[in-house]
Motif scaffolding. Structure first.
Motif, PDB file in Angstrom:
ATOM      1  N   LYS A 155       0.831  -1.197   0.000  1.00 47.05           N
ATOM      2  CA  LYS A 155       0.000   0.000   0.000  1.00 47.05           C
ATOM      3  C   LYS A 155       0.874   1.258   0.000  1.00 47.05           C
ATOM      4  N   THR A 156       0.380   2.297  -0.664  1.00 52.35           N
ATOM      5  CA  THR A 156       1.055   3.581  -0.691  1.00 52.35           C
ATOM      6  C   THR A 156       0.733   4.355   0.578  1.00 52.35           C
ATOM      7  N   ARG A 157       1.761   4.833   1.237  1.00 51.62           N
ATOM      8  CA  ARG A 157       1.552   5.617   2.452  1.00 51.62           C
ATOM      9  C   ARG A 157       1.100   7.024   2.076  1.00 51.62           C
ATOM     10  N   ASN A 158       0.335   7.656   2.955  1.00 54.41           N
ATOM     11  CA  ASN A 158      -0.060   9.044   2.714  1.00 54.41           C
ATOM     12  C   ASN A 158       0.115   9.825   4.014  1.00 54.41           C
ATOM     13  N   ASP A 159       0.083  11.135   3.904  1.00 55.71           N
ATOM     14  CA  ASP A 159       0.361  12.003   5.046  1.00 55.71           C
ATOM     15  C   ASP A 159      -0.882  12.742   5.529  1.00 55.71           C
ATOM     16  N   ILE A 160      -2.058  12.197   5.223  1.00 55.46           N
ATOM     17  CA  ILE A 160      -3.288  12.841   5.695  1.00 55.46           C
ATOM     18  C   ILE A 160      -4.137  11.864   6.508  1.00 55.46           C
ATOM     19  N   GLY A 161      -3.492  10.803   7.035  1.00 56.35           N
ATOM     20  CA  GLY A 161      -4.145   9.931   7.991  1.00 56.35           C
ATOM     21  C   GLY A 161      -5.163   8.969   7.432  1.00 56.35           C
ATOM     22  N   LEU A 162      -5.086   8.637   6.158  1.00 60.29           N
ATOM     23  CA  LEU A 162      -6.054   7.733   5.532  1.00 60.29           C
ATOM     24  C   LEU A 162      -5.482   6.328   5.423  1.00 60.29           C
ATOM     25  N   LYS A 163      -6.306   5.327   5.743  1.00 58.76           N
ATOM     26  CA  LYS A 163      -5.916   3.932   5.574  1.00 58.76           C
ATOM     27  C   LYS A 163      -6.539   3.411   4.288  1.00 58.76           C
ATOM     28  N   ILE A 176      -4.052  22.185   2.199  1.00 64.00           N
ATOM     29  CA  ILE A 176      -3.425  20.918   2.572  1.00 64.00           C
ATOM     30  C   ILE A 176      -2.393  20.522   1.530  1.00 64.00           C
ATOM     31  N   ARG A 177      -2.777  20.613   0.271  1.00 61.67           N
ATOM     32  CA  ARG A 177      -1.856  20.242  -0.810  1.00 61.67           C
ATOM     33  C   ARG A 177      -0.623  21.140  -0.808  1.00 61.67           C
ATOM     34  N   SER A 178      -0.834  22.433  -0.613  1.00 55.21           N
ATOM     35  CA  SER A 178       0.292  23.368  -0.588  1.00 55.21           C
ATOM     36  C   SER A 178       1.270  23.027   0.529  1.00 55.21           C
ATOM     37  N   THR A 179       0.722  22.669   1.700  1.00 56.58           N
ATOM     38  CA  THR A 179       1.570  22.276   2.828  1.00 56.58           C
ATOM     39  C   THR A 179       2.384  21.030   2.491  1.00 56.58           C
ATOM     40  N   LEU A 180       1.741  20.049   1.875  1.00 52.84           N
ATOM     41  CA  LEU A 180       2.425  18.804   1.516  1.00 52.84           C
ATOM     42  C   LEU A 180       3.502  19.050   0.467  1.00 52.84           C
ATOM     43  N   VAL A 181       3.233  19.948  -0.465  1.00 57.00           N
ATOM     44  CA  VAL A 181       4.242  20.294  -1.479  1.00 57.00           C
ATOM     45  C   VAL A 181       5.433  20.973  -0.811  1.00 57.00           C
ATOM     46  N   ILE A 199       4.820  15.514  -1.449  1.00 57.73           N
ATOM     47  CA  ILE A 199       4.385  15.154  -2.803  1.00 57.73           C
ATOM     48  C   ILE A 199       5.207  15.956  -3.789  1.00 57.73           C
ATOM     49  N   PRO A 200       5.429  15.429  -4.983  1.00 59.11           N
ATOM     50  CA  PRO A 200       6.266  16.122  -5.960  1.00 59.11           C
ATOM     51  C   PRO A 200       5.667  17.458  -6.376  1.00 59.11           C
ATOM     52  N   ILE A 201       6.538  18.377  -6.705  1.00 56.41           N
ATOM     53  CA  ILE A 201       6.092  19.676  -7.218  1.00 56.41           C
ATOM     54  C   ILE A 201       5.901  19.557  -8.725  1.00 56.41           C
ATOM     55  N   SER A 202       4.711  19.848  -9.185  1.00 51.40           N
ATOM     56  CA  SER A 202       4.446  19.810 -10.620  1.00 51.40           C
ATOM     57  C   SER A 202       4.616  21.209 -11.189  1.00 51.40           C
ATOM     58  N   PRO A 203       4.773  21.335 -12.515  1.00 51.85           N
ATOM     59  CA  PRO A 203       4.857  22.669 -13.124  1.00 51.85           C
ATOM     60  C   PRO A 203       3.669  23.544 -12.747  1.00 51.85           C
ATOM     61  N   ILE A 204       2.515  22.950 -12.571  1.00 51.41           N
ATOM     62  CA  ILE A 204       1.326  23.737 -12.240  1.00 51.41           C
ATOM     63  C   ILE A 204       1.420  24.258 -10.818  1.00 51.41           C
ATOM     64  N   ASP A 205       1.958  23.438  -9.896  1.00 49.69           N
ATOM     65  CA  ASP A 205       2.147  23.908  -8.530  1.00 49.69           C
ATOM     66  C   ASP A 205       3.107  25.102  -8.496  1.00 49.69           C
TER      67      ASP A 205
END
Length: 425
Positions: free
Chosen positions: A24-32, A113-118, A123-129
């Motif tokens: 399973k892929t781990r995530n940083d927002i507490g979801l199983k 939330i996404r901005s904090t994770l970036v 999470i990877p920074i995309s050109p759009i971010d």
């Protein structure tokens, strides 16, 4: 803000146990979540639900949409659902619409939330971010889910397999930030077939390498061998044969496959070296000849025959020969073998669990694979060029048939090999 999404639930322990084999892929927002990345834009998961009691042990649809929205952006993901069987706990299209609407209202919060994770490198920074630091939105009528299912433990019709992987590629190729989410029941057989076929066609991976990539990306080491059902592997070998042709020829073969439906008839089914149990007629083998319904959610039986109808032939075999005027079938054909008796219904029910085997074949591709040669003309695949009343056959060993469900076991061995003969009409 992201920390506020970390949460412990009693259901997480249950999910952890049931998803033990999965990587399973781990995530940083507490979801199983049982989600595995095969590629950066292609992931596989077990099927999500939105109601109890299945929420206790299955993926939460709500959590899955939240994960995808935070990590990939609103409108940048599409779910491909390969389940055809219907259950009470399955999610509905309205569930997806309602959840998407809920996160639409929370758009600014999710962007934060996404901005904090970036910023934290989670999470990877995309050109759009880099340019906007905002989520990317599509048109309002963006399709969230495509339902293209078939029954568990089986291959899809061959034409459907090709259509699915082309749909996935068309979606992903529209933008580098798109992601495809594939699921069946457990994210193993049906999802694995599609993933492997996609890797073979669009990443030019050999069949063995594609199987390994899927197995290592989806499952923990030593827990499973991934896609193992013989008929599913057979259809991947059909796919391997198909993609060796140029793209224009692939399209022509697909068109001809439609023409080939009902262009063949079964001529003969033979049991080579049948067991003494069967050859002595102390028990009966029931053979069902089937194909999918139009919705692929049930099997349609076109013919049932019994081993006491079969004639003994020279060379230690038993055979049933079909009449010349019936049993023309679809290309994708299933043959099922069960052990039983005509003497007692109770005994018949017990014996049916003692032995079971089946197989799927695509007769058009089986025919092409038999007639192609190094000096074959470029249009060898045309139905009109196939010799009328041409006779073809294939032999499948007992151990190469499908067993009970996803298990390799078949129970009592009914014959050494199956010989199937057909003719073009």
């Amino acid at each position: 803000m992201a920390e506020g999404h970390f949460r412990w639930k009693p259901t997480n322990l249950i999910k952890k146990v049931l998803c033990l084999p999965m990587r399973k892929t781990r995530n940083d927002i507490g979801l199983k979540l049982d989600v595995s990345y095969i590629l950066s834009n292609l992931m596989v998961c077990s099927y999500p639900v939105s109601t109890y009691p299945k929420l206790l042990y299955r993926n939460s649809l709500d959590d899955l949409i939240l994960f995808l929205t935070v990590y990939h952006g609103k409108g940048n993901f599409r779910i491909f659902n390969f389940r055809a069987e219907k259950e009470d706990g399955d999610y509905k299209d309205k569930d997806l619409v309602e959840i998407a609407a809920k996160y639409e209202v929370r758009d600014l919060e999710i962007q934060e939330i996404r901005s904090t994770l970036v910023n934290d490198g989670k999470i990877p920074i995309s050109p759009i971010d880099l340019e906007t630091r905002t989520l990317v939105e599509e048109e309002a009528n963006n399709v969230i889910c495509e339902r293209i299912g078939w029954l568990d433990h089986f291959p899809p019709p061959f034409e459907l397999l090709e259509d699915i992987i082309d749909r996935i590629e068309n979606y992903l190729s529209a933008s580098k930030i798109k992601v495809a989410v594939l699921h069946c029941r457990m994210g193993k057989g049906r999802s694995g077939m599609v993933t492997i076929a996609y890797l073979m066609k669009y990443l030019q991976c050999p069949l063995g390498e594609a199987r390994l990539i899927f197995m290592q990306s989806r499952f923990k080491y030593g827990m499973t061998n991934g896609v193992t059902i013989p008929s599913q592997l057979k259809y991947l070998r059909y796919h391997e044969f198909f993609i060796t042709h140029e793209k224009a020829v692939q399209e022509n073969i697909s068109n001809e496959a439609v023409k080939f439906k009902f262009k063949y008839r079964l001529a003969k089914i033979s049991f080579i070296q049948p067991s003494s149990l069967v050859s002595s007629k102390s028990a009966i083998v029931t053979t069902n000849i089937q194909h999918y319904s139009d919705d692929r959610n049930i099997l349609i039986t076109r013919k049932t025959l019994y081993s006491d109808m079969m004639a003994h032939e020279n060379g230690d075999s038993m055979a049933f020969t079909f009449d010349n005027d019936h049993l023309t079938l679809e290309n994708d054909l299933r043959i099922e073998f069960t052990l039983g008796t005509k003497k007692s219904k109770a005994a018949n029910g017990i014996m049916s669990w003692a032995s079971y085997a089946s197989c799927w074949l695509n007769i058009y591709l089986e025919t092409l694979m038999q007639i192609i040669k190094d000096d074959s003309p470029s249009d060898y695949f045309l139905v009109d060029k196939l010799k009328k009343n041409g006779k073809f056959f294939t032999i499948i060993n007992w151990q190469d048939l499908d067993g009970f469900g996803e298990l390799s076991t078949h129970g009592l061995k009914l014959f050494q090999a199956l010989r199937l003969e057909w003719e073009t009409t």
